[in-house]
Design a protein around this motif. Sequence first.
Motif, PDB file in Angstrom:
ATOM      1  N   LEU A  27       0.832  -1.192   0.000  1.00  0.00           N
ATOM      2  CA  LEU A  27       0.000   0.000   0.000  1.00  0.00           C
ATOM      3  C   LEU A  27       0.872   1.250   0.000  1.00  0.00           C
ATOM      4  O   LEU A  27       1.792   1.371   0.815  1.00  0.00           O
ATOM      5  N   HIS A  28       0.594   2.156  -0.922  1.00  0.00           N
ATOM      6  CA  HIS A  28       1.248   3.457  -0.997  1.00  0.00           C
ATOM      7  C   HIS A  28       0.135   4.502  -0.897  1.00  0.00           C
ATOM      8  O   HIS A  28      -0.453   4.879  -1.907  1.00  0.00           O
ATOM      9  N   LEU A  29      -0.170   4.906   0.330  1.00  0.00           N
ATOM     10  CA  LEU A  29      -1.308   5.786   0.568  1.00  0.00           C
ATOM     11  C   LEU A  29      -0.841   7.214   0.793  1.00  0.00           C
ATOM     12  O   LEU A  29      -0.008   7.472   1.668  1.00  0.00           O
ATOM     13  N   GLU A  30      -1.390   8.123  -0.005  1.00  0.00           N
ATOM     14  CA  GLU A  30      -1.045   9.530   0.163  1.00  0.00           C
ATOM     15  C   GLU A  30      -1.588  10.010   1.501  1.00  0.00           C
ATOM     16  O   GLU A  30      -2.760   9.783   1.828  1.00  0.00           O
ATOM     17  N   GLU A  31      -0.735  10.651   2.258  1.00  0.00           N
ATOM     18  CA  GLU A  31      -1.155  11.152   3.564  1.00  0.00           C
ATOM     19  C   GLU A  31      -1.969  12.432   3.404  1.00  0.00           C
ATOM     20  O   GLU A  31      -1.844  13.146   2.411  1.00  0.00           O
ATOM     21  N   ASN A  32      -2.812  12.696   4.391  1.00  0.00           N
ATOM     22  CA  ASN A  32      -3.597  13.929   4.462  1.00  0.00           C
ATOM     23  C   ASN A  32      -4.501  14.152   3.251  1.00  0.00           C
ATOM     24  O   ASN A  32      -4.603  15.274   2.746  1.00  0.00           O
ATOM     25  N   LEU A  33      -5.131  13.082   2.790  1.00  0.00           N
ATOM     26  CA  LEU A  33      -6.119  13.248   1.722  1.00  0.00           C
ATOM     27  C   LEU A  33      -7.301  14.046   2.266  1.00  0.00           C
ATOM     28  O   LEU A  33      -7.701  13.859   3.420  1.00  0.00           O
ATOM     29  N   PRO A  34      -7.913  14.898   1.436  1.00  0.00           N
ATOM     30  CA  PRO A  34      -9.135  15.549   1.900  1.00  0.00           C
ATOM     31  C   PRO A  34     -10.251  14.503   2.021  1.00  0.00           C
ATOM     32  O   PRO A  34     -10.153  13.404   1.470  1.00  0.00           O
ATOM     33  N   ALA A  35     -11.316  14.850   2.730  1.00  0.00           N
ATOM     34  CA  ALA A  35     -12.436  13.923   2.875  1.00  0.00           C
ATOM     35  C   ALA A  35     -13.068  13.674   1.503  1.00  0.00           C
ATOM     36  O   ALA A  35     -13.260  14.596   0.710  1.00  0.00           O
ATOM     37  N   ALA A  36     -13.359  12.421   1.236  1.00  0.00           N
ATOM     38  CA  ALA A  36     -14.042  12.047  -0.002  1.00  0.00           C
ATOM     39  C   ALA A  36     -15.546  12.074   0.266  1.00  0.00           C
ATOM     40  O   ALA A  36     -16.007  11.515   1.252  1.00  0.00           O
ATOM     41  N   HIS A  37     -16.299  12.725  -0.587  1.00  0.00           N
ATOM     42  CA  HIS A  37     -17.756  12.788  -0.449  1.00  0.00           C
ATOM     43  C   HIS A  37     -18.359  11.829  -1.467  1.00  0.00           C
ATOM     44  O   HIS A  37     -18.723  12.223  -2.580  1.00  0.00           O
ATOM     45  N   LEU A  38     -18.418  10.580  -1.072  1.00  0.00           N
ATOM     46  CA  LEU A  38     -18.891   9.492  -1.920  1.00  0.00           C
ATOM     47  C   LEU A  38     -19.654   8.515  -1.036  1.00  0.00           C
ATOM     48  O   LEU A  38     -19.780   8.731   0.166  1.00  0.00           O
ATOM     49  N   ASP A  39     -20.129   7.432  -1.615  1.00  0.00           N
ATOM     50  CA  ASP A  39     -20.765   6.366  -0.838  1.00  0.00           C
ATOM     51  C   ASP A  39     -19.643   5.437  -0.358  1.00  0.00           C
ATOM     52  O   ASP A  39     -19.103   4.653  -1.142  1.00  0.00           O
ATOM     53  N   SER A  40     -19.286   5.530   0.917  1.00  0.00           N
ATOM     54  CA  SER A  40     -18.134   4.781   1.435  1.00  0.00           C
ATOM     55  C   SER A  40     -18.324   3.277   1.308  1.00  0.00           C
ATOM     56  O   SER A  40     -17.368   2.547   1.036  1.00  0.00           O
ATOM     57  N   ASP A  41     -19.542   2.784   1.494  1.00  0.00           N
ATOM     58  CA  ASP A  41     -19.787   1.339   1.380  1.00  0.00           C
ATOM     59  C   ASP A  41     -19.536   0.867  -0.047  1.00  0.00           C
ATOM     60  O   ASP A  41     -18.912  -0.174  -0.266  1.00  0.00           O
ATOM     61  N   LYS A  42     -20.008   1.618  -1.022  1.00  0.00           N
ATOM     62  CA  LYS A  42     -19.813   1.226  -2.428  1.00  0.00           C
ATOM     63  C   LYS A  42     -18.329   1.297  -2.805  1.00  0.00           C
ATOM     64  O   LYS A  42     -17.816   0.417  -3.496  1.00  0.00           O
ATOM     65  N   ILE A  43     -17.609   2.320  -2.324  1.00  0.00           N
ATOM     66  CA  ILE A  43     -16.184   2.437  -2.629  1.00  0.00           C
ATOM     67  C   ILE A  43     -15.420   1.280  -1.984  1.00  0.00           C
ATOM     68  O   ILE A  43     -14.513   0.701  -2.587  1.00  0.00           O
ATOM     69  N   ARG A  44     -15.807   0.907  -0.787  1.00  0.00           N
ATOM     70  CA  ARG A  44     -15.181  -0.240  -0.114  1.00  0.00           C
ATOM     71  C   ARG A  44     -15.405  -1.518  -0.915  1.00  0.00           C
ATOM     72  O   ARG A  44     -14.487  -2.327  -1.093  1.00  0.00           O
ATOM     73  N   GLN A  45     -16.614  -1.673  -1.453  1.00  0.00           N
ATOM     74  CA  GLN A  45     -16.900  -2.840  -2.292  1.00  0.00           C
ATOM     75  C   GLN A  45     -16.076  -2.807  -3.577  1.00  0.00           C
ATOM     76  O   GLN A  45     -15.579  -3.845  -4.026  1.00  0.00           O
ATOM     77  N   VAL A  46     -15.926  -1.626  -4.177  1.00  0.00           N
ATOM     78  CA  VAL A  46     -15.111  -1.499  -5.393  1.00  0.00           C
ATOM     79  C   VAL A  46     -13.696  -2.001  -5.118  1.00  0.00           C
ATOM     80  O   VAL A  46     -13.146  -2.810  -5.870  1.00  0.00           O
ATOM     81  N   ILE A  47     -13.119  -1.535  -4.026  1.00  0.00           N
ATOM     82  CA  ILE A  47     -11.746  -1.934  -3.682  1.00  0.00           C
ATOM     83  C   ILE A  47     -11.671  -3.442  -3.466  1.00  0.00           C
ATOM     84  O   ILE A  47     -10.775  -4.111  -3.986  1.00  0.00           O
TER      85      ILE A  47
END
Length: 178
Positions: free
Chosen positions: A64-84
């Motif tokens: 995992l290479h996660l960019e630190e301090n990302l702004p809040a994402a305004h999306l459907d978190s459950d659907k994005i979790r399923q996508v991943i």
Amino acid sequence: LNTVPTGPDFLPNIERLKRITLDLCEYSKVRPLEISPFDLNQILRQAVGDLPVSMQGKTALLKLHLEENLPAAHLDSDKIRQVIRHFLFHLLDPEDGRDCPVTVETRYLSDSKEFMICMAADIPLPADPRNLFEPAEYKVTRFRTGLNLPLAKRFIECHNGRIELDSRIDGQTVFTIY
């Protein structure tokens, strides 16, 4: 005497049947998005933690290479979790059955105000990549349901996002989700 088989040998099959059933329910009806702010990196870590117990050995293959301090994402978190999760099933469980390292990167593109999730693995790109996003039957894989990438694509499109697919010279296939 009729008994239901149990034990560690049957756990992956039970998990797969459960995922197939849930994927079929999700695929059969598009549900409205539930938009709220969330931390994309936290959702990505939760998606990795959601992988079935029988797949936990494959999570060691994740970088995992996660960019630190990302702004809040305004999306459907459950659907994005399923996508991943759906992409991880596809990449960590290649059809040839070998163990395949996967690199996942998150980034925020301030110019376009888009979030990017890039996933790369040493798997070959099929001759017709459009087929990746159609329901399929997998005979060799242990974890795919055949609806993983079609569902992921549907959820991404519901968010007005897109998927870019690239095949690198080094043999890696890269999925970039915006």
